[in-house]
Design a protein around this motif. Structure first.
Motif, PDB file in Angstrom:
ATOM      1  N   GLY A  80      -5.379   6.998   1.300  1.00 29.22           N
ATOM      2  CA  GLY A  80      -4.254   6.060   1.321  1.00 29.22           C
ATOM      3  C   GLY A  80      -3.426   6.095   2.591  1.00 29.22           C
ATOM      4  N   PRO A  81      -3.007   7.274   3.053  1.00 29.48           N
ATOM      5  CA  PRO A  81      -2.208   7.301   4.289  1.00 29.48           C
ATOM      6  C   PRO A  81      -2.952   6.742   5.505  1.00 29.48           C
ATOM      7  CG  PRO A  81      -1.947   9.350   3.090  1.00 29.48           C
ATOM      8  CD  PRO A  81      -3.060   8.589   2.405  1.00 29.48           C
ATOM      9  N   SER A 134      -2.063  12.844   4.377  1.00 25.05           N
ATOM     10  CA  SER A 134      -3.504  12.740   4.141  1.00 25.05           C
ATOM     11  C   SER A 134      -4.155  14.117   4.039  1.00 25.05           C
ATOM     12  CB  SER A 134      -4.148  11.930   5.266  1.00 25.05           C
ATOM     13  OG  SER A 134      -5.521  11.753   5.022  1.00 25.05           O
ATOM     14  N   LEU A 135      -3.762  15.027   4.897  1.00 22.43           N
ATOM     15  CA  LEU A 135      -4.327  16.384   4.852  1.00 22.43           C
ATOM     16  C   LEU A 135      -3.964  17.103   3.560  1.00 22.43           C
ATOM     17  CD1 LEU A 135      -3.893  17.571   8.557  1.00 22.43           C
ATOM     18  CD2 LEU A 135      -6.015  16.952   7.368  1.00 22.43           C
ATOM     19  N   GLY A 136      -2.746  16.893   3.063  1.00 24.12           N
ATOM     20  CA  GLY A 136      -2.350  17.482   1.783  1.00 24.12           C
ATOM     21  C   GLY A 136      -3.268  17.020   0.659  1.00 24.12           C
ATOM     22  N   GLY A 137      -3.549  15.728   0.624  1.00 20.33           N
ATOM     23  CA  GLY A 137      -4.458  15.187  -0.383  1.00 20.33           C
ATOM     24  C   GLY A 137      -5.881  15.665  -0.184  1.00 20.33           C
ATOM     25  N   GLY A 168       0.824  -1.211   0.000  1.00 17.67           N
ATOM     26  CA  GLY A 168       0.000   0.000   0.000  1.00 17.67           C
ATOM     27  C   GLY A 168       0.855   1.256   0.000  1.00 17.67           C
ATOM     28  N   PHE A 169       1.872   1.277   0.863  1.00 10.53           N
ATOM     29  CA  PHE A 169       2.784   2.424   0.886  1.00 10.53           C
ATOM     30  C   PHE A 169       3.489   2.565  -0.458  1.00 10.53           C
ATOM     31  CE2 PHE A 169       7.129   3.984   1.265  1.00 10.53           C
ATOM     32  CZ  PHE A 169       6.869   5.280   1.671  1.00 10.53           C
ATOM     33  N   SER A 170       3.995   1.462  -0.984  1.00 18.42           N
ATOM     34  CA  SER A 170       4.727   1.499  -2.256  1.00 18.42           C
ATOM     35  C   SER A 170       3.849   2.016  -3.382  1.00 18.42           C
ATOM     36  CB  SER A 170       5.241   0.101  -2.617  1.00 18.42           C
ATOM     37  OG  SER A 170       6.108  -0.377  -1.620  1.00 18.42           O
ATOM     38  N   LEU A 171       2.617   1.543  -3.433  1.00 25.64           N
ATOM     39  CA  LEU A 171       1.696   1.977  -4.479  1.00 25.64           C
ATOM     40  C   LEU A 171       1.412   3.471  -4.380  1.00 25.64           C
ATOM     41  CD1 LEU A 171      -0.200   1.273  -6.830  1.00 25.64           C
ATOM     42  CD2 LEU A 171      -1.960   0.793  -5.127  1.00 25.64           C
ATOM     43  N   GLY A 216       5.625   8.737  12.799  1.00 22.62           N
ATOM     44  CA  GLY A 216       4.961   7.984  11.737  1.00 22.62           C
ATOM     45  C   GLY A 216       3.513   8.410  11.565  1.00 22.62           C
ATOM     46  N   ILE A 217       2.819   8.540  12.681  1.00 19.83           N
ATOM     47  CA  ILE A 217       1.421   8.982  12.638  1.00 19.83           C
ATOM     48  C   ILE A 217       1.345  10.398  12.077  1.00 19.83           C
ATOM     49  CG2 ILE A 217      -0.595   9.583  14.048  1.00 19.83           C
ATOM     50  CD1 ILE A 217       0.306   7.291  15.965  1.00 19.83           C
ATOM     51  N   ALA A 218       2.208  11.284  12.571  1.00 18.69           N
ATOM     52  CA  ALA A 218       2.193  12.686  12.123  1.00 18.69           C
ATOM     53  C   ALA A 218       2.462  12.790  10.623  1.00 18.69           C
ATOM     54  CB  ALA A 218       3.217  13.502  12.906  1.00 18.69           C
TER      55      ALA A 218
END
Length: 162
Positions: free
Chosen positions: A60-61, A84-87, A14-17, A76-78
């Motif tokens: 995704g994040p 996610s907020l950027g998206g 998922g991260f890689s994608l 990691g959470i931050a």
């Protein structure tokens, strides 16, 4: 237990994608498409790509965080929240704003060879402003994922027996 029934491969994939998609679209395919396609066709292409792209950057994040096979550190959470907020800003606010401005510009139906009207200049300026903000929030999402890549590596290294 088989690796198939653990979270680790789904987390890494998922991260890689998401990281690969963000990197490739932002810094490889979009610049090439901008150079080789006429403006209107480029706009049509982006209009169809961006909703799914920004939705993936928003959700995704979160999915990556939920599939972490280790306890996520605050960093990691931050980094996932920032990504996610950027998206989400792009998806929920900037995408509709820029698409609305593009539609207003198309409605003016001006000859591209002629001197643009005052209204077209105003709309072009507004589009530039919001497009610039969109690029900034896309970069924020990318940087959040980049930071998380280091957190992911750190988390996975902790699981390797010494």
């Amino acid at each position: 237990m088989s690796i198939v029934f653990t979270l680790a491969p789904y987390h890494v994939l998922g991260f890689s994608l998401l990281y690969g998609t963000t990197t490739f679209h932002s810094y490889i395919s979009s610049p090439i498409a901008f150079k080789v396609l006429p403006r209107k066709e480029f706009g049509v292409l982006q209009k169809h790509i961006f909703p799914g792209y920004f939705l993936a950057q928003s959700v995704g994040p979160i999915l990556i965080g939920l599939t972490a096979p280790y306890t996520l550190a605050t960093a990691g959470i931050a980094s996932l929240v920032v990504s996610s907020l950027g998206g989400l800003v792009n998806y929920a606010y900037l995408l509709p704003k820029t698409q609305g401005i593009k539609e207003q510009r198309l409605a003016l139906n001006e000859d591209e060879a002629a001197e643009p009207s005052a209204e077209m200049k105003k709309l072009t300026s507004q589009f530039g402003k919001f497009h610039g903000l969109s690029l900034l929030f896309n970069l924020v999402s990318f940087l959040g994922l980049t930071v998380y890549g280091f957190q992911l590596t750190k988390g996975l290294l902790k699981t390797i027996p010494k």
